[in-house]
Design a protein around this motif. Structure first.
Motif, PDB file in Angstrom:
ATOM      1  N   ARG A  92      37.285 -57.465 -20.647  1.00 33.48           N
ATOM      2  CA  ARG A  92      36.364 -56.384 -21.004  1.00 33.48           C
ATOM      3  C   ARG A  92      34.906 -56.684 -20.697  1.00 33.48           C
ATOM      4  NH1 ARG A  92      36.218 -56.235 -27.445  1.00 33.48           N
ATOM      5  NH2 ARG A  92      35.799 -58.401 -27.826  1.00 33.48           N
ATOM      6  N   TRP A  93      34.396 -57.845 -21.024  1.00 39.56           N
ATOM      7  CA  TRP A  93      32.981 -58.130 -20.765  1.00 39.56           C
ATOM      8  C   TRP A  93      32.701 -58.388 -19.293  1.00 39.56           C
ATOM      9  CZ3 TRP A  93      29.960 -56.112 -23.985  1.00 39.56           C
ATOM     10  CH2 TRP A  93      30.287 -56.044 -25.332  1.00 39.56           C
ATOM     11  N   PRO A  94      33.548 -59.148 -18.569  1.00 41.38           N
ATOM     12  CA  PRO A  94      33.294 -59.257 -17.127  1.00 41.38           C
ATOM     13  C   PRO A  94      33.400 -57.905 -16.416  1.00 41.38           C
ATOM     14  CG  PRO A  94      34.741 -61.019 -17.826  1.00 41.38           C
ATOM     15  CD  PRO A  94      34.588 -60.098 -18.998  1.00 41.38           C
ATOM     16  N   ALA A  95      34.328 -57.053 -16.856  1.00 41.37           N
ATOM     17  CA  ALA A  95      34.467 -55.729 -16.246  1.00 41.37           C
ATOM     18  C   ALA A  95      33.234 -54.877 -16.515  1.00 41.37           C
ATOM     19  CB  ALA A  95      35.716 -55.023 -16.775  1.00 41.37           C
ATOM     20  N   PHE A  96      32.711 -54.942 -17.728  1.00 36.13           N
ATOM     21  CA  PHE A  96      31.513 -54.177 -18.081  1.00 36.13           C
ATOM     22  C   PHE A  96      30.324 -54.663 -17.258  1.00 36.13           C
ATOM     23  CE2 PHE A  96      27.908 -53.207 -20.974  1.00 36.13           C
ATOM     24  CZ  PHE A  96      28.084 -51.830 -21.052  1.00 36.13           C
ATOM     25  N   ALA A  97      30.166 -55.976 -17.159  1.00 34.80           N
ATOM     26  CA  ALA A  97      29.056 -56.530 -16.378  1.00 34.80           C
ATOM     27  C   ALA A  97      29.200 -56.191 -14.894  1.00 34.80           C
ATOM     28  CB  ALA A  97      28.982 -58.045 -16.573  1.00 34.80           C
ATOM     29  N   ALA A  98      30.420 -56.265 -14.372  1.00 34.16           N
ATOM     30  CA  ALA A  98      30.639 -55.934 -12.958  1.00 34.16           C
ATOM     31  C   ALA A  98      30.381 -54.452 -12.704  1.00 34.16           C
ATOM     32  CB  ALA A  98      32.063 -56.295 -12.546  1.00 34.16           C
ATOM     33  N   GLY A  99      30.808 -53.591 -13.614  1.00 34.64           N
ATOM     34  CA  GLY A  99      30.553 -52.157 -13.460  1.00 34.64           C
ATOM     35  C   GLY A  99      29.076 -51.842 -13.448  1.00 34.64           C
ATOM     36  N   LEU A 100      28.322 -52.458 -14.359  1.00 32.75           N
ATOM     37  CA  LEU A 100      26.875 -52.234 -14.387  1.00 32.75           C
ATOM     38  C   LEU A 100      26.197 -52.800 -13.146  1.00 32.75           C
ATOM     39  CD1 LEU A 100      25.934 -52.906 -18.111  1.00 32.75           C
ATOM     40  CD2 LEU A 100      26.181 -50.710 -16.950  1.00 32.75           C
ATOM     41  N   ALA A 101      26.632 -53.970 -12.694  1.00 32.47           N
ATOM     42  CA  ALA A 101      26.025 -54.585 -11.510  1.00 32.47           C
ATOM     43  C   ALA A 101      26.288 -53.752 -10.259  1.00 32.47           C
ATOM     44  CB  ALA A 101      26.561 -56.004 -11.321  1.00 32.47           C
ATOM     45  N   VAL A 102      27.513 -53.268 -10.108  1.00 30.80           N
ATOM     46  CA  VAL A 102      27.834 -52.428  -8.951  1.00 30.80           C
ATOM     47  C   VAL A 102      27.064 -51.113  -9.030  1.00 30.80           C
ATOM     48  CG1 VAL A 102      29.703 -51.075  -7.911  1.00 30.80           C
ATOM     49  CG2 VAL A 102      30.043 -53.478  -8.440  1.00 30.80           C
ATOM     50  N   ALA A 103      26.951 -50.544 -10.222  1.00 34.45           N
ATOM     51  CA  ALA A 103      26.186 -49.301 -10.384  1.00 34.45           C
ATOM     52  C   ALA A 103      24.732 -49.507  -9.979  1.00 34.45           C
ATOM     53  CB  ALA A 103      26.268 -48.806 -11.822  1.00 34.45           C
ATOM     54  N   TRP A 104      24.158 -50.609 -10.417  1.00 29.74           N
ATOM     55  CA  TRP A 104      22.760 -50.893 -10.064  1.00 29.74           C
ATOM     56  C   TRP A 104      22.616 -51.079  -8.556  1.00 29.74           C
ATOM     57  CZ3 TRP A 104      20.318 -55.126  -7.863  1.00 29.74           C
ATOM     58  CH2 TRP A 104      18.919 -55.098  -7.897  1.00 29.74           C
ATOM     59  N   GLY A 105      23.541 -51.830  -7.951  1.00 31.12           N
ATOM     60  CA  GLY A 105      23.467 -52.074  -6.514  1.00 31.12           C
ATOM     61  C   GLY A 105      23.640 -50.801  -5.694  1.00 31.12           C
ATOM     62  N   VAL A 106      24.607 -49.981  -6.056  1.00 29.64           N
ATOM     63  CA  VAL A 106      24.819 -48.716  -5.342  1.00 29.64           C
ATOM     64  C   VAL A 106      23.610 -47.811  -5.525  1.00 29.64           C
ATOM     65  CG1 VAL A 106      26.212 -46.601  -5.347  1.00 29.64           C
ATOM     66  CG2 VAL A 106      27.324 -48.828  -5.365  1.00 29.64           C
ATOM     67  N   ASN A 107      23.054 -47.790  -6.718  1.00 31.45           N
ATOM     68  CA  ASN A 107      21.874 -46.959  -6.981  1.00 31.45           C
ATOM     69  C   ASN A 107      20.703 -47.400  -6.116  1.00 31.45           C
ATOM     70  OD1 ASN A 107      19.609 -45.654  -8.130  1.00 31.45           O
ATOM     71  ND2 ASN A 107      20.694 -45.476 -10.070  1.00 31.45           N
ATOM     72  N   ARG A 108      20.453 -48.699  -6.045  1.00 33.96           N
ATOM     73  CA  ARG A 108      19.349 -49.197  -5.210  1.00 33.96           C
ATOM     74  C   ARG A 108      19.571 -48.875  -3.738  1.00 33.96           C
ATOM     75  NH1 ARG A 108      15.307 -48.750  -7.267  1.00 33.96           N
ATOM     76  NH2 ARG A 108      16.535 -47.545  -8.664  1.00 33.96           N
ATOM     77  N   LEU A 109      20.794 -49.118  -3.251  1.00 38.68           N
ATOM     78  CA  LEU A 109      21.094 -48.840  -1.846  1.00 38.68           C
ATOM     79  C   LEU A 109      20.987 -47.349  -1.536  1.00 38.68           C
ATOM     80  CD1 LEU A 109      24.110 -51.214  -1.161  1.00 38.68           C
ATOM     81  CD2 LEU A 109      21.834 -51.335  -0.153  1.00 38.68           C
TER      82      LEU A 109
END
Length: 137
Positions: free
Chosen positions: A80-97
């Protein structure tokens, strides 16, 4: 209030359970169908808000995404916590790109497309990480 006080140990136990589930608690992957419903809800809400000219539509999409992932974290999904962190990190990266590639940053439909892709990427990453096999199984 019921008149009963939980005391400091009850509160500490609740906080500890939020971060660390007890041993032997079954941990299932995040369900796909409710996550798809949330993503469709986010896309529809964002499209309706963009059509109506409401500038806070992307914020609602982002909050619904984070709330959905956090709800699954509270339920105790696998990883649950690695998935939450990965989801937020991917969201941030896609948003920036997506913001970097957006030609008209003030266009409301452009913002909608950025946050729609962010929402879908975050939820897909979260569900994918919760489906990874557990260690030692």
């Amino acid at each position: 209030m019921s008149g009963k006080s939980r005391g400091p140990h009850g509160v500490a136990r609740s906080v500890r359970r939020f971060f660390w589930l007890p041993r032997g608690t079954p941990r299932h992957p995040s369900p796909v169908v409710p996550t798809l419903r949330i993503s469709v809800f986010c896309l529809a809400t964002g499209a309706l808000a963009t059509w109506a000219g409401w500038d806070e539509g992307p914020i609602v999409m982002t909050l619904a995404t984070v709330w959905s992932m956090l709800d699954d974290v509270i339920d105790g999904v696998r990883h649950r916590w690695p998935a939450f962190a990965a989801g937020l990190a991917v969201a941030w990266g896609v948003n920036r790109l997506a913001h970097a590639s957006l030609h008209a940053p003030d266009a409301s439909w452009g913002e909608y497309s950025v946050y729609a892709s962010t929402t879908l990427a975050a939820l897909a990453t979260f569900v994918a990480v919760t489906r990874l096999p557990c260690r030692g199984r």
